[in-house]
Design a protein around this motif. Sequence first.
Motif, PDB file in Angstrom:
ATOM      1  N   VAL A  92       0.435 -35.368  99.603  1.00 55.69           N
ATOM      2  CA  VAL A  92       1.340 -35.878  98.471  1.00 55.69           C
ATOM      3  C   VAL A  92       0.497 -35.609  97.246  1.00 55.69           C
ATOM      4  CG1 VAL A  92       2.287 -37.838  97.420  1.00 55.69           C
ATOM      5  CG2 VAL A  92       2.206 -37.652 100.019  1.00 55.69           C
ATOM      6  N   PRO A  93       1.112 -34.721  96.162  1.00 58.37           N
ATOM      7  CA  PRO A  93       0.451 -34.167  94.884  1.00 58.37           C
ATOM      8  C   PRO A  93       0.093 -35.634  94.095  1.00 58.37           C
ATOM      9  CG  PRO A  93       2.595 -33.040  95.460  1.00 58.37           C
ATOM     10  CD  PRO A  93       2.650 -33.948  96.220  1.00 58.37           C
ATOM     11  N   LEU A  94      -1.140 -35.678  93.516  1.00 58.19           N
ATOM     12  CA  LEU A  94      -1.560 -36.573  92.713  1.00 58.19           C
ATOM     13  C   LEU A  94      -0.456 -37.387  91.944  1.00 58.19           C
ATOM     14  CD1 LEU A  94      -4.053 -38.301  92.179  1.00 58.19           C
ATOM     15  CD2 LEU A  94      -4.763 -36.761  90.521  1.00 58.19           C
ATOM     16  N   PRO A  95       0.247 -36.549  91.070  1.00 55.24           N
ATOM     17  CA  PRO A  95       1.267 -36.949  90.174  1.00 55.24           C
ATOM     18  C   PRO A  95       2.328 -37.942  90.892  1.00 55.24           C
ATOM     19  CG  PRO A  95       0.820 -34.936  89.469  1.00 55.24           C
ATOM     20  CD  PRO A  95       0.050 -35.081  90.629  1.00 55.24           C
ATOM     21  N   THR A  96       2.755 -37.285  91.982  1.00 55.16           N
ATOM     22  CA  THR A  96       3.729 -38.096  92.721  1.00 55.16           C
ATOM     23  C   THR A  96       3.010 -39.325  93.349  1.00 55.16           C
ATOM     24  OG1 THR A  96       4.805 -36.072  93.443  1.00 55.16           O
ATOM     25  CG2 THR A  96       5.441 -37.989  94.822  1.00 55.16           C
ATOM     26  N   LEU A  97       1.862 -39.267  93.893  1.00 55.50           N
ATOM     27  CA  LEU A  97       1.257 -40.311  94.496  1.00 55.50           C
ATOM     28  C   LEU A  97       1.063 -41.401  93.264  1.00 55.50           C
ATOM     29  CD1 LEU A  97      -0.022 -41.848  96.933  1.00 55.50           C
ATOM     30  CD2 LEU A  97      -2.056 -40.783  96.165  1.00 55.50           C
ATOM     31  N   THR A  98       0.658 -41.040  92.006  1.00 59.01           N
ATOM     32  CA  THR A  98       0.425 -41.952  91.162  1.00 59.01           C
ATOM     33  C   THR A  98       1.556 -42.710  90.606  1.00 59.01           C
ATOM     34  OG1 THR A  98      -1.270 -40.491  90.207  1.00 59.01           O
ATOM     35  CG2 THR A  98      -0.195 -42.380  88.538  1.00 59.01           C
ATOM     36  N   TYR A  99       2.833 -41.977  90.613  1.00 62.93           N
ATOM     37  CA  TYR A  99       4.115 -42.487  90.244  1.00 62.93           C
ATOM     38  C   TYR A  99       4.395 -43.577  91.353  1.00 62.93           C
ATOM     39  CZ  TYR A  99       9.391 -42.650  90.296  1.00 62.93           C
ATOM     40  OH  TYR A  99      10.515 -43.072  90.166  1.00 62.93           O
ATOM     41  N   ILE A 100       4.486 -43.298  92.686  1.00 63.87           N
ATOM     42  CA  ILE A 100       4.641 -43.996  93.681  1.00 63.87           C
ATOM     43  C   ILE A 100       3.851 -45.538  93.803  1.00 63.87           C
ATOM     44  CG2 ILE A 100       4.623 -44.207  96.340  1.00 63.87           C
ATOM     45  CD1 ILE A 100       5.271 -41.207  96.532  1.00 63.87           C
ATOM     46  N   VAL A 101       2.668 -45.282  93.446  1.00 63.01           N
ATOM     47  CA  VAL A 101       1.667 -46.494  93.506  1.00 63.01           C
ATOM     48  C   VAL A 101       2.196 -47.399  92.417  1.00 63.01           C
ATOM     49  CG1 VAL A 101      -0.645 -47.228  93.164  1.00 63.01           C
ATOM     50  CG2 VAL A 101      -0.182 -45.408  94.763  1.00 63.01           C
ATOM     51  N   PHE A 102       2.048 -46.546  91.143  1.00 60.80           N
ATOM     52  CA  PHE A 102       2.640 -47.395  90.058  1.00 60.80           C
ATOM     53  C   PHE A 102       3.877 -48.084  89.912  1.00 60.80           C
ATOM     54  CE2 PHE A 102       4.478 -47.964  85.655  1.00 60.80           C
ATOM     55  CZ  PHE A 102       3.035 -48.670  84.892  1.00 60.80           C
ATOM     56  N   THR A 103       4.931 -47.527  90.508  1.00 59.17           N
ATOM     57  CA  THR A 103       6.210 -47.862  90.608  1.00 59.17           C
ATOM     58  C   THR A 103       6.180 -49.094  91.740  1.00 59.17           C
ATOM     59  OG1 THR A 103       7.264 -45.818  90.095  1.00 59.17           O
ATOM     60  CG2 THR A 103       8.671 -47.512  90.999  1.00 59.17           C
ATOM     61  N   ALA A 104       5.364 -48.850  92.689  1.00 56.85           N
ATOM     62  CA  ALA A 104       5.304 -50.138  93.652  1.00 56.85           C
ATOM     63  C   ALA A 104       4.775 -51.235  93.207  1.00 56.85           C
ATOM     64  CB  ALA A 104       4.235 -49.713  94.934  1.00 56.85           C
ATOM     65  N   PHE A 105       3.813 -51.175  92.466  1.00 56.99           N
ATOM     66  CA  PHE A 105       3.192 -52.267  91.865  1.00 56.99           C
ATOM     67  C   PHE A 105       4.224 -53.010  90.590  1.00 56.99           C
ATOM     68  CE2 PHE A 105      -0.946 -50.793  92.738  1.00 56.99           C
ATOM     69  CZ  PHE A 105      -1.652 -52.117  93.192  1.00 56.99           C
ATOM     70  N   VAL A 106       4.890 -52.067  89.788  1.00 55.87           N
ATOM     71  CA  VAL A 106       5.953 -52.760  89.041  1.00 55.87           C
ATOM     72  C   VAL A 106       7.096 -53.288  89.921  1.00 55.87           C
ATOM     73  CG1 VAL A 106       7.886 -52.063  87.542  1.00 55.87           C
ATOM     74  CG2 VAL A 106       5.502 -50.914  87.242  1.00 55.87           C
ATOM     75  N   THR A 107       7.474 -52.839  91.060  1.00 58.47           N
ATOM     76  CA  THR A 107       8.360 -53.614  91.934  1.00 58.47           C
ATOM     77  C   THR A 107       7.829 -54.845  92.231  1.00 58.47           C
ATOM     78  OG1 THR A 107       9.187 -51.351  92.686  1.00 58.47           O
ATOM     79  CG2 THR A 107       9.845 -53.033  93.947  1.00 58.47           C
ATOM     80  N   ALA A 108       6.852 -54.796  92.671  1.00 56.47           N
ATOM     81  CA  ALA A 108       6.309 -56.206  92.998  1.00 56.47           C
ATOM     82  C   ALA A 108       6.199 -57.218  91.809  1.00 56.47           C
ATOM     83  CB  ALA A 108       4.712 -56.042  93.591  1.00 56.47           C
ATOM     84  N   ALA A 109       5.865 -56.714  90.552  1.00 52.63           N
ATOM     85  CA  ALA A 109       5.887 -57.659  89.468  1.00 52.63           C
ATOM     86  C   ALA A 109       7.244 -58.129  89.171  1.00 52.63           C
ATOM     87  CB  ALA A 109       5.150 -56.784  88.252  1.00 52.63           C
ATOM     88  N   PHE A 110       8.420 -57.098  89.111  1.00 46.90           N
ATOM     89  CA  PHE A 110       9.668 -57.449  89.056  1.00 46.90           C
ATOM     90  C   PHE A 110      10.187 -58.478  89.822  1.00 46.90           C
ATOM     91  CE2 PHE A 110      14.207 -56.005  89.968  1.00 46.90           C
ATOM     92  CZ  PHE A 110      14.611 -56.363  88.563  1.00 46.90           C
ATOM     93  N   LEU A 111       9.821 -58.098  91.148  1.00 39.84           N
ATOM     94  CA  LEU A 111      10.133 -59.454  92.176  1.00 39.84           C
ATOM     95  C   LEU A 111       9.675 -60.717  91.892  1.00 39.84           C
ATOM     96  CD1 LEU A 111      11.891 -59.022  94.896  1.00 39.84           C
ATOM     97  CD2 LEU A 111       9.959 -58.765  96.148  1.00 39.84           C
ATOM     98  N   LEU A 112       8.397 -60.664  91.559  1.00 36.83           N
ATOM     99  CA  LEU A 112       7.654 -61.971  91.506  1.00 36.83           C
ATOM    100  C   LEU A 112       8.246 -62.865  90.278  1.00 36.83           C
ATOM    101  CD1 LEU A 112       5.087 -63.810  91.904  1.00 36.83           C
ATOM    102  CD2 LEU A 112       3.763 -62.286  90.484  1.00 36.83           C
ATOM    103  N   SER A 113       8.624 -61.975  88.952  1.00 36.45           N
ATOM    104  CA  SER A 113       9.039 -62.479  87.737  1.00 36.45           C
ATOM    105  C   SER A 113      10.387 -62.908  87.630  1.00 36.45           C
ATOM    106  CB  SER A 113       8.443 -61.692  86.655  1.00 36.45           C
ATOM    107  OG  SER A 113       8.885 -60.384  86.607  1.00 36.45           O
ATOM    108  N   ALA A 114      11.316 -61.847  88.405  1.00 28.26           N
ATOM    109  CA  ALA A 114      12.541 -62.166  87.969  1.00 28.26           C
ATOM    110  C   ALA A 114      13.486 -62.545  89.101  1.00 28.26           C
ATOM    111  CB  ALA A 114      13.281 -60.597  87.665  1.00 28.26           C
ATOM    112  N   GLY A 115      12.671 -62.609  90.046  1.00 30.44           N
ATOM    113  CA  GLY A 115      13.367 -63.218  91.483  1.00 30.44           C
ATOM    114  C   GLY A 115      13.483 -64.698  91.730  1.00 30.44           C
ATOM    115  N   SER A 116      13.088 -65.509  90.488  1.00 31.62           N
ATOM    116  CA  SER A 116      13.482 -67.028  90.858  1.00 31.62           C
ATOM    117  C   SER A 116      13.626 -67.332  89.514  1.00 31.62           C
ATOM    118  CB  SER A 116      12.045 -67.526  91.616  1.00 31.62           C
ATOM    119  OG  SER A 116      12.071 -68.852  91.349  1.00 31.62           O
ATOM    120  N   LYS A 117      14.481 -68.455  89.517  1.00 34.30           N
ATOM    121  CA  LYS A 117      14.548 -69.126  88.304  1.00 34.30           C
ATOM    122  C   LYS A 117      13.470 -70.153  87.650  1.00 34.30           C
ATOM    123  CE  LYS A 117      17.940 -72.330  85.940  1.00 34.30           C
ATOM    124  NZ  LYS A 117      19.209 -73.194  86.194  1.00 34.30           N
ATOM    125  N   ARG A 118      12.634 -70.462  88.683  1.00 31.67           N
ATOM    126  CA  ARG A 118      11.491 -71.246  88.429  1.00 31.67           C
ATOM    127  C   ARG A 118      10.422 -70.327  88.063  1.00 31.67           C
ATOM    128  NH1 ARG A 118      13.129 -73.767  93.394  1.00 31.67           N
ATOM    129  NH2 ARG A 118      13.939 -75.733  93.259  1.00 31.67           N
TER     130      ARG A 118
END
Length: 218
Positions: free
Chosen positions: A119-145
């Motif tokens: 996997v090219p480094l730019p692609t791997l960087t994009y995948i890892v960063f987007t995975a972290f952002v997805t986790a942050a999105f899920l954590l922060s936007a997935g609940s009213k509380r």
Amino acid sequence: MAAFNDVAAMLARAYRNPQRRSVGLFVGIALAAVLTLAGFALHGGGLNGARFASNLVLFSASFVFVLYYVAGPLSRLISAPAANLLGAERFALVYAVAGMMAVFLISVLTSDFVAGGSVPLPTLTYIVFTAFVTAAFLLSAGSKRASRSAAMRTLQSLSSGYFWLVFVFTDLQRMTGPHRPDGNFYGLSLLLLMAALLVRFADAFMQRRKAGMRARAA
């Protein structure tokens, strides 16, 4: 240690009774998996089929993201059963977006690995960063509380903004690059993303106006 326990307790309260959110996650994963297989098969298989399938999943995820992005504002701007239902299901939509993005990232990783054995480094960087952002999105936007915390609201805004920009730049690239026959579909996606932003601006304006009127009345 005490701070860690406080965060853990907050998350436990935030994600209590997760049936609807689980359904959203499974629907998102299932929809993305079906689109991946269909896109791969209909586009002749191989590397081209795999890349077309991953683009199809990302394109479809943008529509689900738009639904999430306007769900809350529309439920406040429009007094209608459909808008209220959409607003009530916005947390399930967050999980659906996360599930679709997970399948998308796996498909990108797989297609690039099969193509070159690595996997090219730019692609791997994009995948890892987007995975972290997805986790942050899920954590922060997935609940009213969770959204009651100022830090979580900031994280939600940043992660939502990241996805909005990813979808917009992807649409622009597909419309102006060597894939111009796809321009009609990606043009529609771009218009919806812009319309969603306008809806959120209108909601923010109305909320500020109502707050000002309440302040003057007091």
